[in-house]
Design an enzyme around this catalytic site. Structure first.
Site, short mmCIF file in Angstrom:
data_model
loop_
_atom_site.label_atom_id
_atom_site.label_comp_id
_atom_site.label_asym_id
_atom_site.label_seq_id
_atom_site.Cartn_x
_atom_site.Cartn_y
_atom_site.Cartn_z
N CYS A 74 52.78 -52.03 100.97
CA CYS A 74 52.82 -50.76 100.71
C CYS A 74 52.47 -49.39 101.35
O CYS A 74 51.49 -50.00 101.94
CB CYS A 74 52.03 -51.11 98.81
N LEU A 75 52.95 -48.87 101.87
CA LEU A 75 52.67 -47.56 102.26
C LEU A 75 51.30 -47.56 101.78
O LEU A 75 50.63 -46.37 102.98
CB LEU A 75 53.88 -46.56 102.59
N HIS A 81 56.50 -47.96 91.05
CA HIS A 81 55.17 -47.08 91.39
C HIS A 81 55.89 -45.83 90.38
O HIS A 81 54.63 -45.01 89.71
CB HIS A 81 55.66 -46.72 93.12
N HIS A 110 60.20 -52.74 93.63
CA HIS A 110 58.63 -52.41 93.89
C HIS A 110 58.46 -51.01 93.73
O HIS A 110 57.88 -50.36 93.55
CB HIS A 110 59.02 -52.79 95.51
N GLU A 111 60.24 -49.82 94.19
CA GLU A 111 60.17 -48.90 93.83
C GLU A 111 60.16 -47.66 92.24
O GLU A 111 59.12 -46.98 91.91
CB GLU A 111 61.34 -48.19 94.37
N GLY A 171 61.43 -48.35 101.58
CA GLY A 171 61.38 -47.47 100.52
C GLY A 171 59.79 -46.43 99.92
O GLY A 171 59.13 -46.57 100.39
N GLN A 193 54.04 -41.12 95.33
CA GLN A 193 53.17 -41.83 96.67
C GLN A 193 52.74 -40.69 96.77
O GLN A 193 51.87 -40.59 97.90
CB GLN A 193 53.87 -42.94 97.31
C1 UDB Z 1 57.73 -50.40 103.18
N1 UDB Z 1 57.84 -52.20 105.05
O1 UDB Z 1 57.68 -49.79 103.60
F1 UDB Z 1 61.64 -57.10 106.68
F2 UDB Z 1 62.86 -52.90 109.83
C2 UDB Z 1 57.25 -51.68 104.04
C3 UDB Z 1 55.78 -51.78 105.10
C4 UDB Z 1 54.65 -51.79 103.38
C5 UDB Z 1 55.36 -52.81 105.41
C6 UDB Z 1 56.27 -50.14 105.16
C7 UDB Z 1 58.85 -53.20 105.34
O2 UDB Z 1 59.32 -54.31 104.66
N2 UDB Z 1 59.20 -52.66 106.15
C8 UDB Z 1 59.81 -53.32 106.95
C9 UDB Z 1 60.90 -54.63 106.81
C10 UDB Z 1 61.67 -55.79 107.46
C11 UDB Z 1 62.25 -55.00 108.04
C12 UDB Z 1 62.34 -53.92 108.59
C13 UDB Z 1 61.20 -52.77 108.28
N3 UDB Z 1 57.58 -50.96 101.59
C14 UDB Z 1 57.36 -49.62 100.54
C15 UDB Z 1 56.76 -49.21 100.13
O3 UDB Z 1 55.80 -49.36 100.57
N4 UDB Z 1 57.02 -48.62 98.79
O4 UDB Z 1 56.73 -47.98 97.52
C16 UDB Z 1 57.23 -51.58 100.70
C17 UDB Z 1 57.84 -53.09 100.45
C18 UDB Z 1 58.05 -54.37 100.47
C19 UDB Z 1 58.76 -54.53 99.57
C20 UDB Z 1 59.58 -54.05 99.46
C21 UDB Z 1 59.06 -52.59 100.05
ZN ZN Z 2 54.62 -48.97 97.37
#
Ligand code: UDB
Ligand code: ZN
Length: 182
Positions: free
Chosen positions: A109-110, A156, A152-153, A60, A65
């Protein structure tokens, strides 16, 4: 295309502002932005693209961001054999369960490069009202992991970071009846 360098990191003021509502229908520029956000998420989950461009696998992304304080989010992931693919404008949680949930591995979080350990307690179920890029109202009922991603989104958009929810005294505090996911 969006790259990791386009994503603002913790400490950037855009991450702590309350973002502005967007008027509908979206401008072409705003639609393009959402398409680029979705494209980033897809690229980041494509092994070859992720490796080539050094992308973290994202599920997401919220406009703040990218330093843009508008209430726009993109979500893209597969979970339990279902694809969650949303571009949402002005999303709002209109109801939620009393029951809470959290990811067993905590959150990241990214926009945060460090690992911050601890449980992030969220609502187990949420109903979200939003608009699609064409201005149609959409109502989503999500539970478990997808509900956590959307919360989470939406955080933000309100200047809230995941670690704001971690208990300061005991980072791994969770109520008995909260659902542990993963
Ligand atoms: C993420 N990705 O995108 F279980 F294939 C996270 C990051 C911060 C680690 C890149 C993630 O959880 N990827 C994932 C998980 C799995 C299987 C898979 C991929 N976010 C989004 C973000 O930072 N948005 O602002 C954080 C997540 C933490 C909980 C929900 C969003
Ligand atoms: Zn985030």
């Amino acid at each position: 295309m969006i790259l990791m360098d386009d994503i603002v990191r913790d400490g950037h003021p855009a991450l702590r502002k309350k973002s502005a509502e967007v008027s509908l229908p979206l401008s072409e520029e705003e639609k393009e932005l959402l398409n680029k956000m979705t494209e980033f998420l897809k690229n980041s989950q494509d092994e070859e693209m992720a490796e080539k461009y050094k992308l973290r696998s994202g599920v997401g992304l919220a406009a703040p961001q990218l330093g843009i304080n508008k209430r726009l989010i993109a979500i893209y992931f597969e979970y339990d054999d279902k694809v969650y693919d949303y571009q949402l404008v002005n999303p709002k949680i209109i109801s939620h369960s009393v029951q809470q949930a959290y990811l067993a591995n905590g959150e990241g979080c990214l926009s945060v490069d460090e690992v911050i350990e601890g449980y992030v307690l969220r609502h187990y179920r949420v109903t979200v009202r939003a608009y699609d890029p064409e201005g149609n109202e959409v109502k989503l009922r999500l539970k478990g992991y997808p509900a956590i991603v959307i919360q989470h989104e939406i955080d933000h958009l309100n200047g809230i970071m995941f670690y704001d929810h971690i208990n300061k005294d005991n980072p791994f505090y969770a109520p008995e009846d909260a659902v542990k996911i993963g």
